[in-house]
Design an enzyme around this catalytic site. Structure first.
Site, PDB file in Angstrom:
ATOM      1  N   SER A  88       0.829  -1.213   0.000  1.00  0.00           N
ATOM      2  CA  SER A  88       0.000   0.000   0.000  1.00  0.00           C
ATOM      3  C   SER A  88       0.866   1.267   0.000  1.00  0.00           C
ATOM      4  O   SER A  88       1.825   1.371   0.768  1.00  0.00           O
ATOM      5  CB  SER A  88      -0.897   0.025   1.237  1.00  0.00           C
ATOM      6  OG  SER A  88      -1.535   1.284   1.324  1.00  0.00           O
ATOM      7  N   LYS A 117     -13.975  -3.654   1.917  1.00  0.00           N
ATOM      8  CA  LYS A 117     -14.804  -2.444   1.788  1.00  0.00           C
ATOM      9  C   LYS A 117     -16.293  -2.673   2.055  1.00  0.00           C
ATOM     10  O   LYS A 117     -17.003  -1.741   2.417  1.00  0.00           O
ATOM     11  CB  LYS A 117     -14.630  -1.822   0.394  1.00  0.00           C
ATOM     12  CG  LYS A 117     -13.276  -1.160   0.192  1.00  0.00           C
ATOM     13  CD  LYS A 117     -13.188  -0.457  -1.146  1.00  0.00           C
ATOM     14  CE  LYS A 117     -11.765   0.028  -1.376  1.00  0.00           C
ATOM     15  NZ  LYS A 117     -11.636   0.807  -2.611  1.00  0.00           N
ATOM     16  N   ASP A 166     -13.805   7.161  -2.817  1.00  0.00           N
ATOM     17  CA  ASP A 166     -13.208   6.700  -4.084  1.00  0.00           C
ATOM     18  C   ASP A 166     -13.791   7.455  -5.288  1.00  0.00           C
ATOM     19  O   ASP A 166     -13.049   8.016  -6.098  1.00  0.00           O
ATOM     20  CB  ASP A 166     -13.426   5.196  -4.271  1.00  0.00           C
ATOM     21  CG  ASP A 166     -12.559   4.353  -3.351  1.00  0.00           C
ATOM     22  OD1 ASP A 166     -11.445   4.801  -2.999  1.00  0.00           O
ATOM     23  OD2 ASP A 166     -12.982   3.247  -2.988  1.00  0.00           O
ATOM     24  N   ASN A 210     -21.924  -2.270 -19.172  1.00  0.00           N
ATOM     25  CA  ASN A 210     -21.322  -3.422 -18.493  1.00  0.00           C
ATOM     26  C   ASN A 210     -21.570  -4.716 -19.256  1.00  0.00           C
ATOM     27  O   ASN A 210     -22.531  -4.845 -20.000  1.00  0.00           O
ATOM     28  CB  ASN A 210     -21.868  -3.544 -17.068  1.00  0.00           C
ATOM     29  CG  ASN A 210     -20.960  -4.386 -16.202  1.00  0.00           C
ATOM     30  OD1 ASN A 210     -19.737  -4.195 -16.235  1.00  0.00           O
ATOM     31  ND2 ASN A 210     -21.513  -5.319 -15.454  1.00  0.00           N
ATOM     32  N   ARG A 262     -25.870  -6.720 -13.068  1.00  0.00           N
ATOM     33  CA  ARG A 262     -25.102  -5.909 -12.107  1.00  0.00           C
ATOM     34  C   ARG A 262     -25.828  -4.621 -11.720  1.00  0.00           C
ATOM     35  O   ARG A 262     -25.563  -4.024 -10.683  1.00  0.00           O
ATOM     36  CB  ARG A 262     -23.777  -5.492 -12.746  1.00  0.00           C
ATOM     37  CG  ARG A 262     -22.696  -6.465 -12.553  1.00  0.00           C
ATOM     38  CD  ARG A 262     -21.885  -6.139 -11.309  1.00  0.00           C
ATOM     39  NE  ARG A 262     -20.700  -6.940 -11.291  1.00  0.00           N
ATOM     40  CZ  ARG A 262     -19.705  -6.774 -10.442  1.00  0.00           C
ATOM     41  NH1 ARG A 262     -19.751  -5.832  -9.523  1.00  0.00           N
ATOM     42  NH2 ARG A 262     -18.668  -7.533 -10.497  1.00  0.00           N
TER      43      ARG A 262
HETATM   44  P1  ATR Z   1     -14.375  -2.867  -8.400  1.00  0.00           P
HETATM   45  O1  ATR Z   1     -15.007  -2.861  -7.019  1.00  0.00           O
HETATM   46  O2  ATR Z   1     -12.883  -2.648  -8.400  1.00  0.00           O
HETATM   47  O3  ATR Z   1     -15.080  -1.978  -9.357  1.00  0.00           O
HETATM   48  P2  ATR Z   1     -15.708  -5.323  -9.114  1.00  0.00           P
HETATM   49  O4  ATR Z   1     -16.827  -4.920  -8.213  1.00  0.00           O
HETATM   50  O5  ATR Z   1     -15.204  -6.704  -9.074  1.00  0.00           O
HETATM   51  O6  ATR Z   1     -14.454  -4.393  -8.926  1.00  0.00           O
HETATM   52  O7  ATR Z   1     -16.175  -4.978 -10.623  1.00  0.00           O
HETATM   53  C1  ATR Z   1     -15.410  -5.260 -11.726  1.00  0.00           C
HETATM   54  C2  ATR Z   1     -16.069  -4.706 -12.996  1.00  0.00           C
HETATM   55  O8  ATR Z   1     -15.211  -5.008 -14.089  1.00  0.00           O
HETATM   56  C3  ATR Z   1     -17.407  -5.333 -13.340  1.00  0.00           C
HETATM   57  O9  ATR Z   1     -18.194  -4.379 -14.017  1.00  0.00           O
HETATM   58  C4  ATR Z   1     -16.999  -6.460 -14.304  1.00  0.00           C
HETATM   59  O10 ATR Z   1     -17.999  -6.826 -15.222  1.00  0.00           O
HETATM   60  P3  ATR Z   1     -19.108  -7.971 -14.881  1.00  0.00           P
HETATM   61  O11 ATR Z   1     -20.111  -7.302 -14.008  1.00  0.00           O
HETATM   62  O12 ATR Z   1     -19.618  -8.364 -16.201  1.00  0.00           O
HETATM   63  O13 ATR Z   1     -18.348  -9.069 -14.177  1.00  0.00           O
HETATM   64  C5  ATR Z   1     -15.900  -5.790 -15.051  1.00  0.00           C
HETATM   65  N1  ATR Z   1     -14.976  -6.732 -15.669  1.00  0.00           N
HETATM   66  C6  ATR Z   1     -14.038  -7.490 -15.055  1.00  0.00           C
HETATM   67  N2  ATR Z   1     -13.367  -8.236 -15.962  1.00  0.00           N
HETATM   68  C7  ATR Z   1     -13.900  -7.931 -17.187  1.00  0.00           C
HETATM   69  C8  ATR Z   1     -13.638  -8.368 -18.516  1.00  0.00           C
HETATM   70  N3  ATR Z   1     -12.674  -9.255 -18.775  1.00  0.00           N
HETATM   71  N4  ATR Z   1     -14.378  -7.836 -19.513  1.00  0.00           N
HETATM   72  C9  ATR Z   1     -15.354  -6.940 -19.251  1.00  0.00           C
HETATM   73  N5  ATR Z   1     -15.652  -6.479 -18.014  1.00  0.00           N
HETATM   74  C10 ATR Z   1     -14.934  -6.973 -16.994  1.00  0.00           C
END
Ligand code: ATR
Length: 267
Positions: free
Chosen positions: A13, A64, A100, A148, A153
């Site tokens: 961190s 979180k 954030d 998305n 979601r």
């Molecule tokens: P954070 O809290 O950091 O935003 P998260 O809650 O795990 O992390 O969310 C990750 C986001 O990245 C989600 O919108 C996820 O899409 P899905 O809802 O379809 O899972 C998106 N994401 C992660 N990997 C992805 C990929 N390879 N292609 C497209 N979207 C991706």
């Protein structure tokens, strides 16, 4: 005053370096430490924190959401986002906040200028996206668009956004002034891109909340096409500055914080 960041793992961190740089710049004799709290120990969190006699703390991955049942109150931001990255301890009362999204939007505002009429498209719908969309919805008159991969979601989103599927992005992207990738795609030197664009508005700003690497494949390809780009370093710095303000009521020294983080990361 005494502060900390809790997470697991936590040894990489940059928050302690960043906050100490700010304390020093403001001549404050404050402390900020990193505490590794594995999920299996989390039920002791109130005891652990009181042992360190903290005035406030940050929360990072993976806690979180896990922190929420231990709080006495939450700000509107934290409630809307459903995640907490900052706790202020006020006479033993734990107040959860989320800086954030606020941090990203303040940084973007300083870089881009007035956001009132900007049309903004956010890619991804996780916690980071939700925070940014929530803060932006208080900054701009235009509806916020969020695209998305998985449409379900959006089911628990408690505020208004226009929703799109990731596969719509290429067709609509040229309508937007600012496009923000909030997915982890492109992190840690991966050459993947969450979407690629045919054509965007000439003066679009293409953003990524990732800052390791400083330039993701997404930003690189935007730059090659002549578009202005903005990475996630400011989001990290400004979320820290907003936490500091929440704890102390004081403005942080943002340039000093940014410089120390940049030096540690990129030099
Ligand atoms: P954070 O809290 O950091 O935003 P998260 O809650 O795990 O992390 O969310 C990750 C986001 O990245 C989600 O919108 C996820 O899409 P899905 O809802 O379809 O899972 C998106 N994401 C992660 N990997 C992805 C990929 N390879 N292609 C497209 N979207 C991706």
């Amino acid at each position: 005053m005494k502060f900390a960041v809790i997470g697991h793992p936590i040894e990489h961190s940059l928050s302690p370096i960043m906050h100490h740089a700010n304390f020093e710049a403001l001549q404050l004799d404050y402390e900020y430490r990193a505490l590794n709290i594995p999920p299996a120990h989390f039920h002791h969190i109130r005891d652990i924190i009181s042992e360190y006699d903290l005035d406030g703390f940050n929360i990072t991955i993976p806690h979180k959401e896990r922190i929420i049942p231990y709080l006495d109150a939450m700000t509107d931001e934290a409630k809307a986002i459903g995640a907490v990255n900052t706790v202020y301890i006020d006479n033993g009362r734990w107040i959860g906040h989320n800086t954030d999204g606020l941090g990203f939007v303040k940084g973007l505002n300083d870089y881009y200028g007035d956001l009132t009429n900007a049309k903004i498209l956010i890619i991804g719908a996780g916690g980071a996206s939700k925070g940014i969309a929530y803060s932006l919805s208080h900054k701009t008159k235009q509806p916020i668009a969020v695209a998305n991969r998985t449409m379900s979601r959006f089911n628990d989103w408690q505020f208004e956004v226009e929703t799109y599927s990731l596969s719509d992005v290429d067709a609509i992207a040229n309508e937007y002034d600012i496009i923000i990738n909030t997915t982890p795609v492109g992190m840690h030197e991966s050459t993947d891109q969450v979407v690629s664009f045919q054509q965007l508005k000439k003066d679009v700003l293409v953003c990524d909340i990732i800052y390791i690497p400083a330039e993701t494949a997404f930003l690189k390809s935007a730059k090659v096409q002549g578009y202005d780009t903005y990475n996630g370093l400011d989001m990290f710095v400004y979320q820290g500055a907003e936490s500091f303000k929440f704890w102390t009521g004081q403005q942080a020294n943002i340039p000093v914080m940014r410089e120390h983080v940049k030096q540690k990361l990129y030099s």
